[in-house]
Motif scaffolding. Structure first.
Motif, mmCIF file in Angstrom:
data_model
loop_
_atom_site.group_PDB
_atom_site.id
_atom_site.type_symbol
_atom_site.label_atom_id
_atom_site.label_comp_id
_atom_site.label_asym_id
_atom_site.label_seq_id
_atom_site.Cartn_x
_atom_site.Cartn_y
_atom_site.Cartn_z
ATOM 1 N N LYS A 152 -24.958 -97.553 12.788
ATOM 2 C CA LYS A 152 -26.395 -97.328 12.953
ATOM 3 C C LYS A 152 -26.888 -96.269 11.955
ATOM 4 O O LYS A 152 -27.961 -96.399 11.367
ATOM 5 C CB LYS A 152 -26.664 -96.886 14.395
ATOM 6 C CG LYS A 152 -28.132 -96.794 14.747
ATOM 7 C CD LYS A 152 -28.342 -96.478 16.216
ATOM 8 C CE LYS A 152 -29.826 -96.323 16.508
ATOM 9 N NZ LYS A 152 -30.070 -95.915 17.902
ATOM 10 N N GLU A 153 -26.077 -95.237 11.744
ATOM 11 C CA GLU A 153 -26.477 -94.138 10.844
ATOM 12 C C GLU A 153 -26.669 -94.652 9.416
ATOM 13 O O GLU A 153 -27.597 -94.250 8.709
ATOM 14 C CB GLU A 153 -25.414 -93.033 10.854
ATOM 15 C CG GLU A 153 -25.269 -92.294 12.179
ATOM 16 C CD GLU A 153 -24.753 -93.166 13.330
ATOM 17 O OE1 GLU A 153 -23.894 -94.061 13.081
ATOM 18 O OE2 GLU A 153 -25.237 -92.994 14.470
ATOM 19 N N GLU A 166 -29.869 -96.535 9.285
ATOM 20 C CA GLU A 166 -31.001 -95.588 9.316
ATOM 21 C C GLU A 166 -31.217 -94.962 7.937
ATOM 22 O O GLU A 166 -32.352 -94.796 7.472
ATOM 23 C CB GLU A 166 -30.750 -94.494 10.363
ATOM 24 C CG GLU A 166 -30.951 -95.004 11.783
ATOM 25 C CD GLU A 166 -30.456 -94.026 12.858
ATOM 26 O OE1 GLU A 166 -30.898 -94.167 14.010
ATOM 27 O OE2 GLU A 166 -29.614 -93.150 12.540
ATOM 28 N N SER A 191 -32.888 -97.479 5.761
ATOM 29 C CA SER A 191 -34.313 -97.582 6.092
ATOM 30 C C SER A 191 -35.098 -96.479 5.383
ATOM 31 O O SER A 191 -36.167 -96.718 4.809
ATOM 32 C CB SER A 191 -34.491 -97.487 7.610
ATOM 33 O OG SER A 191 -35.864 -97.547 7.948
ATOM 34 N N LEU A 211 -35.144 -100.182 13.421
ATOM 35 C CA LEU A 211 -34.809 -99.065 12.519
ATOM 36 C C LEU A 211 -35.789 -98.969 11.352
ATOM 37 O O LEU A 211 -35.636 -98.105 10.487
ATOM 38 C CB LEU A 211 -33.388 -99.239 11.976
ATOM 39 C CG LEU A 211 -32.262 -99.373 13.008
ATOM 40 C CD1 LEU A 211 -30.925 -99.576 12.308
ATOM 41 C CD2 LEU A 211 -32.207 -98.139 13.912
#
Lengths: 428, 428
Positions: free
Chosen positions: B188-189, B192, B195, B234
């Motif tokens: 997820k990091e 992110e 993004s 995100l």
């Protein structure tokens, strides 16, 4: 006596699996293979009409197209993206009714051209005017097994018997088998008559079979039997034969296929384009039922391309089984060559070996999609295309080579004649 | 300033549907189309470096390959007929780990050759070593939009930003977009961070999306969201972008595609061969979502052939919808040309018109599968093949013509170098 020697070839005989002879030589004498093997064991006793350096390219058996309606080329791309009933009733039937003498001769020649570009050396052809088809294919040097397409509206038992006698044993390129169009277009009496005819000659019988779900349902409503069960109940399969399409076969149908030694001619391109469904190829293989591959006709497919059919045969099986390992490339190549040949009664053209018919093709291994040569069989099935066919030979005669045709007629003449056929129907 | 004039052509501009200009002329000036129209309105003010008589053949926009991993050519036919997990873990990953500097350069050149034979004038390429890919495609004269394939194990935000800045705006043939491999290979990091990067540059983001049912299930288990919902949550799609494959999109996923103006790059050949499933193309069209077509890489497909992909796009949709009229040929041709181009940001190469990039192909209409000319669009989609591509031009330069390549390197050199790449891995 004509003879050709092809040397410096990789040879995929399909005689015992998909092993390849490196640095191989193949020679022909008339329509047969005289020698096939490694160059060091070749008998060098005579001269040849022509010697061809294969430059490492691949020789293999030609593909056999196990179901087609060659003469429908005039309707290619004329009526696509239509539901099946509208396609047949609004687009196809009214135009077939307008065909004049000679039209199918030209339309068949166009199909032969396309077969040759796709490495197809024989077809199993069900269409109108068998003498025109035989004339077109024989003049082209192409091998054609015709099969009856009798139904309530055209052909007859008398005509089939005549064609069976006239088209077998006369020209080595031509043969004829008994057949019916389909259960849903034939009365029970007509099929009973065909069964008698087949018994009289001890001959196999073919027909469209279980192409769509509604066809199977209709037959069950009429007779309480599937199309396979019904045909078998009439004795049609007592001497073998088979079915085209066979998308919706039950396990009991497959019992009959096994017991009678029937073949399935699968037509994945047509079944896809007409949204008919996907045949149970993995299961048929598991049961040891013989399988050939056909293109179906150019009005439904719309092309006559064995490479497309091979990819679809394995690809659709993988989707159907949800298993990327289903129906591997070796099995598909076997179906498209020896499988189709045996279904069509061409046991002399199934594999490459000495004494068999010289029906073969050369695949250009110098095309980018054929490189690297990690696995030639998989290259053929998964990345091969018409563009890879360098040479097509039927009965020892080269009919197509490096994009040029040797079929006794100028391609432009054929194109123009087919243009006239469809051009005369623009008012419909 | 280079210039070419092609006359006596049929021209399918794709600019306003699939209408055809008869007896058309197209001229180029450097990398652009200078004139396009009927011969009688052509301004004849200057001379050209070369004039080509198209002899009635068809000029049309080149196909754009909206998803591929070009450099995987070395693995073609190396590991087929395997379940997806064994294919990746046993066959692909260990070999990719052994690639040396320069290997991807050669493997990409082999892919470019195949693209050209299939009438593909640009690709959307996600693979390792972006500078090697750019070098290979630029030297060949081929247009390549690269896209990040970042995941937890390779590439990084820093590298993507570097490549974004280095590969955009330097060479007119090359551009670069942000991208991630897939949700299931990225933390997820990391996503992110991507993004943030996309927001910094106002740039679209692409990734593999919903290729398999298990991928979607896994994402739901991890985040309670589908891959599309998760990426959108995100902010990855705030500036557009899209997804490759998109076999398993929910209606809510499609809401996001619609709202963000995302594109689907469909890959029917790969989805078929890996038994992943069939994308909901008819529904996507109905919702007006932009669609391009890609081949995926040559280790999974195994060929880079837009004709196969076009037939599968419509054929599999017909099977899925049980409707022979689903996703017609005109829509498929639009996807393979303008649809893919727009997805890839190549709005200057989407259709043929004056001032647009001269990225175009000539289709040989004198091949048997192209006759009769009842409907050229349907001929292309339903019976076309690589064998019909007569000429491929990128940016006003002819890179492929009548089977010969003009890419600054001898094909045999490329084949030999790729043989060495895979040859060095036979011990694995």
């Amino acid at each position: 006596m004509s003879s050709i020697r092809i040397y410096n070839a990789r040879i995929l005989t399909m005689d015992a699996g998909t092993g390849i002879i490196d640095n191989g030589v193949l020679t022909t004498r008339d329509d047969r293979i005289a020698y096939l093997g490694s160059s060091d064991k070749e008998p060098r006793e005579r001269s040849y009409d022509r010697e061809i350096d294969a430059k490492g390219n691949l020789l293999m058996p030609g593909f056999k197209n196990a179901h087609t309606h060659s003469g429908m080329t005039f309707l290619r791309s004329f009526a696509d993206d239509l539901p099946l009933d509208r396609w047949l009733n609004e687009a196809i039937f009214p135009r077939e009714a307008r065909l004049k003498d000679g039209d199918i001769y030209w339309c068949t020649k166009l199909a032969v051209m396309e077969y040759l570009t796709s490495g197809i050396t024989a077809c199993f052809d069900m269409y109108l005017k068998p003498y025109e088809i035989a004339k077109a294919t024989e003049e082209s040097g192409f091998r054609c097994v015709q099969v009856g397409g009798m139904n309530n509206f055209s052909q007859s038992l008398e005509l089939q018997e005549e064609w069976f006698n006239e088209l077998n044993g006369k020209n080595p390129l031509t043969s004829y088998m008994f057949g019916y169009h389909a259960e849903y277009t034939c009365s029970k009496e007509l099929l009973e008559g065909l069964s008698k005819l087949a018994h009289k000659y001890g001959a196999p019988v073919w027909g469209h079979n279980s192409e769509t779900a509604s066809e199977v349902e209709g037959c069950k409503e009429r007779y309480g039997l599937t199309p396979t069960e019904f045909a078998d109940s009439l004795g049609l399969f007592d001497n073998g034969g088979g079915g085209y399409h066979c998308v919706y076969l039950s396990e009991h149908d497959m019992d009959i296929f096994e017991k009678r030694g029937l073949y399935v001619a699968t037509n994945p391109g047509s079944n896809t384009k007409l949204a008919s469904g996907t045949a149970p190829i993995a299961r048929l293989l598991e049961r040891g039922i013989g399988i050939g591959i056909g293109t179906d006709g150019p009005a439904s497919n719309n092309c006559l391309d064995m490479f497309r059919e091979m990819f679809l045969t394995t690809g659709l099986a993988k989707l159907r089984e949800k298993d990327a390992s289903a129906v591997d490339a070796d099995k598909v190549l076997e179906m498209a060559t020896a499988g189709s040949a045996r279904a069509m009664g061409l046991t002399e053209a199934d594999v490459l070996s000495e004494g068999k018919l010289a029906d073969l093709i050369m695949i250009d291994l110098s095309k980018p999609e054929m490189r690297p040569l990690n696995n030639i069989t998989k290259n053929l099935v998964y990345s091969g295309s018409k563009a890879d066919v360098k040479l097509t030979m039927v009965g020892g005669k080269i009919l197509y080579e490096d994009g040029r045709f040797n079929i006794g007629e100028d391609p432009e003449v054929i194109y123009n004649e087919v243009d006239k056929v469809i051009g005369a129907m623009k008012d419909i």
